[in-house]
Design a protein around this motif. Sequence first.
Motif, PDB file in Angstrom:
ATOM      1  N   CYS A 210       1.099  -1.191   0.054  1.00 58.20           N
ATOM      2  CA  CYS A 210       0.022   0.025   0.027  1.00 58.20           C
ATOM      3  C   CYS A 210       0.853   1.204   0.038  1.00 58.20           C
ATOM      4  CB  CYS A 210      -0.990   0.279   1.072  1.00 58.20           C
ATOM      5  SG  CYS A 210      -2.202  -1.387   1.384  1.00 58.20           S
ATOM      6  N   ILE A 211       0.308   2.129  -0.912  1.00 56.40           N
ATOM      7  CA  ILE A 211       1.129   3.666  -0.973  1.00 56.40           C
ATOM      8  C   ILE A 211       0.200   4.594  -0.637  1.00 56.40           C
ATOM      9  CG2 ILE A 211       2.671   5.096  -2.363  1.00 56.40           C
ATOM     10  CD1 ILE A 211       3.723   2.532  -3.606  1.00 56.40           C
ATOM     11  N   LEU A 212       0.407   5.849   0.358  1.00 55.33           N
ATOM     12  CA  LEU A 212      -0.543   6.872   0.382  1.00 55.33           C
ATOM     13  C   LEU A 212      -0.324   7.948  -0.814  1.00 55.33           C
ATOM     14  CD1 LEU A 212      -0.413   7.175   4.072  1.00 55.33           C
ATOM     15  CD2 LEU A 212      -2.409   6.542   2.711  1.00 55.33           C
ATOM     16  N   ILE A 213      -1.252   8.498  -1.396  1.00 58.68           N
ATOM     17  CA  ILE A 213      -1.314   9.845  -2.021  1.00 58.68           C
ATOM     18  C   ILE A 213      -1.902  10.896  -1.245  1.00 58.68           C
ATOM     19  CG2 ILE A 213      -1.982  10.760  -4.331  1.00 58.68           C
ATOM     20  CD1 ILE A 213      -2.636   7.815  -5.435  1.00 58.68           C
ATOM     21  N   ASP A 214      -1.137  11.900  -1.047  1.00 60.01           N
ATOM     22  CA  ASP A 214      -1.226  12.720  -0.059  1.00 60.01           C
ATOM     23  C   ASP A 214      -1.418  14.074  -0.564  1.00 60.01           C
ATOM     24  OD1 ASP A 214      -1.854  14.172   2.320  1.00 60.01           O
ATOM     25  OD2 ASP A 214      -0.153  13.421   3.388  1.00 60.01           O
ATOM     26  N   TYR A 215      -2.749  14.843  -0.602  1.00 57.66           N
ATOM     27  CA  TYR A 215      -2.641  16.282  -1.071  1.00 57.66           C
ATOM     28  C   TYR A 215      -2.343  17.400   0.028  1.00 57.66           C
ATOM     29  CZ  TYR A 215      -5.921  13.885  -4.405  1.00 57.66           C
ATOM     30  OH  TYR A 215      -6.308  13.076  -5.617  1.00 57.66           O
ATOM     31  N   THR A 216      -1.985  16.920   1.016  1.00 61.18           N
ATOM     32  CA  THR A 216      -1.834  17.882   2.212  1.00 61.18           C
ATOM     33  C   THR A 216      -0.630  18.979   1.636  1.00 61.18           C
ATOM     34  OG1 THR A 216      -2.142  16.320   4.070  1.00 61.18           O
ATOM     35  CG2 THR A 216      -0.735  18.270   4.606  1.00 61.18           C
ATOM     36  N   ASN A 221      -1.036  25.323   4.241  1.00 58.67           N
ATOM     37  CA  ASN A 221      -0.123  26.450   4.271  1.00 58.67           C
ATOM     38  C   ASN A 221       0.588  26.437   5.769  1.00 58.67           C
ATOM     39  OD1 ASN A 221       0.998  29.046   4.747  1.00 58.67           O
ATOM     40  ND2 ASN A 221      -0.439  29.910   3.259  1.00 58.67           N
ATOM     41  N   ASN A 222       1.936  26.187   5.374  1.00 60.25           N
ATOM     42  CA  ASN A 222       2.726  25.889   6.689  1.00 60.25           C
ATOM     43  C   ASN A 222       2.886  27.117   7.648  1.00 60.25           C
ATOM     44  OD1 ASN A 222       3.511  23.152   6.696  1.00 60.25           O
ATOM     45  ND2 ASN A 222       4.773  23.418   4.790  1.00 60.25           N
ATOM     46  N   VAL A 223       2.614  28.341   6.739  1.00 60.11           N
ATOM     47  CA  VAL A 223       2.532  29.561   7.482  1.00 60.11           C
ATOM     48  C   VAL A 223       1.364  29.830   8.099  1.00 60.11           C
ATOM     49  CG1 VAL A 223       2.903  32.055   6.963  1.00 60.11           C
ATOM     50  CG2 VAL A 223       4.269  30.631   5.962  1.00 60.11           C
ATOM     51  N   THR A 224       0.279  29.777   7.552  1.00 61.75           N
ATOM     52  CA  THR A 224      -0.862  30.049   8.289  1.00 61.75           C
ATOM     53  C   THR A 224      -1.351  28.874   9.175  1.00 61.75           C
ATOM     54  OG1 THR A 224      -2.231  29.281   6.434  1.00 61.75           O
ATOM     55  CG2 THR A 224      -1.607  31.522   6.397  1.00 61.75           C
TER      56      THR A 224
END
Length: 263
Positions: A210-216, A221-224
């Motif tokens: 199994c492999i994850l496909i991640d849209y994160t 936004n790492n700033v907000t």
Amino acid sequence: MNYRWNVNDLKNLYAPTCDYESIKTPYGWCRHRDLPKYGRYKMAIFGNSWTANHAKLFVQECGYKAKSLLQGAAWGCEPLLVSADTDTCRANFTTFVERIKKEKPDYAFHITREVSIGRGFPPNVTTFDQDPTYQTMKGQTLKLIENIKYKLYIVHAIPSVQPGSISKIAEWVKNGTDPMVVQRALLRPHGFEMARKRYEQLVKDCNGKCILIDYTSIFYNNVTKIYEYYDKKGFSYWTADQHFSPHGIEHIRHVWTGVCEQL
């Protein structure tokens, strides 16, 4: 454009290259035609309405490597859990395994918007070994991968949207509402963090298949420190029915380009 994407959402779930077993709905099962003659792999995409939502994108980005492509989409139901106490979801839970067993694809893609696998632990449960939700997911996944030759790709969980907020984006942007207020109003707090933990544990227990496909990385936004679901011009990446809008599909396209190139 946001309004147009919303009203045309159901229409946009139909894939023009798919021969549907039921002609009344974009849900259920269908098989894609007009694949290139040089495709090497048997493929299957399955899940809830997100599968139908992604289907045209998948064909465009992965179709050139497929010699056959089966599609199964169940409205409101998750393949790894009976997510609603309905006859339909109970039947689909069995059908997903049966169709994958019959198809025996080389690669399969679980494309599902998280509905209920993000629920919390039951009382007095603190580990996945004790968690009935996870154990059901694991058992179902093991049945699936028995009949998948190479890999099962699983789209990772991200927050869904508050359906009623999509129609308000343009007005909020026009009125100069703080973008962070708008972004927060769009997010649906529904336990996606627990869904992510269960998926990540599933990959560990998946015997390397199994492999994850991640849209994160696309939306967060790492700033907000927030998932951002519309762009600076007010164009929404989501529809009110909690699918990706055509604008959102283009926003995630490069992820699928990369996945398909690696097959």
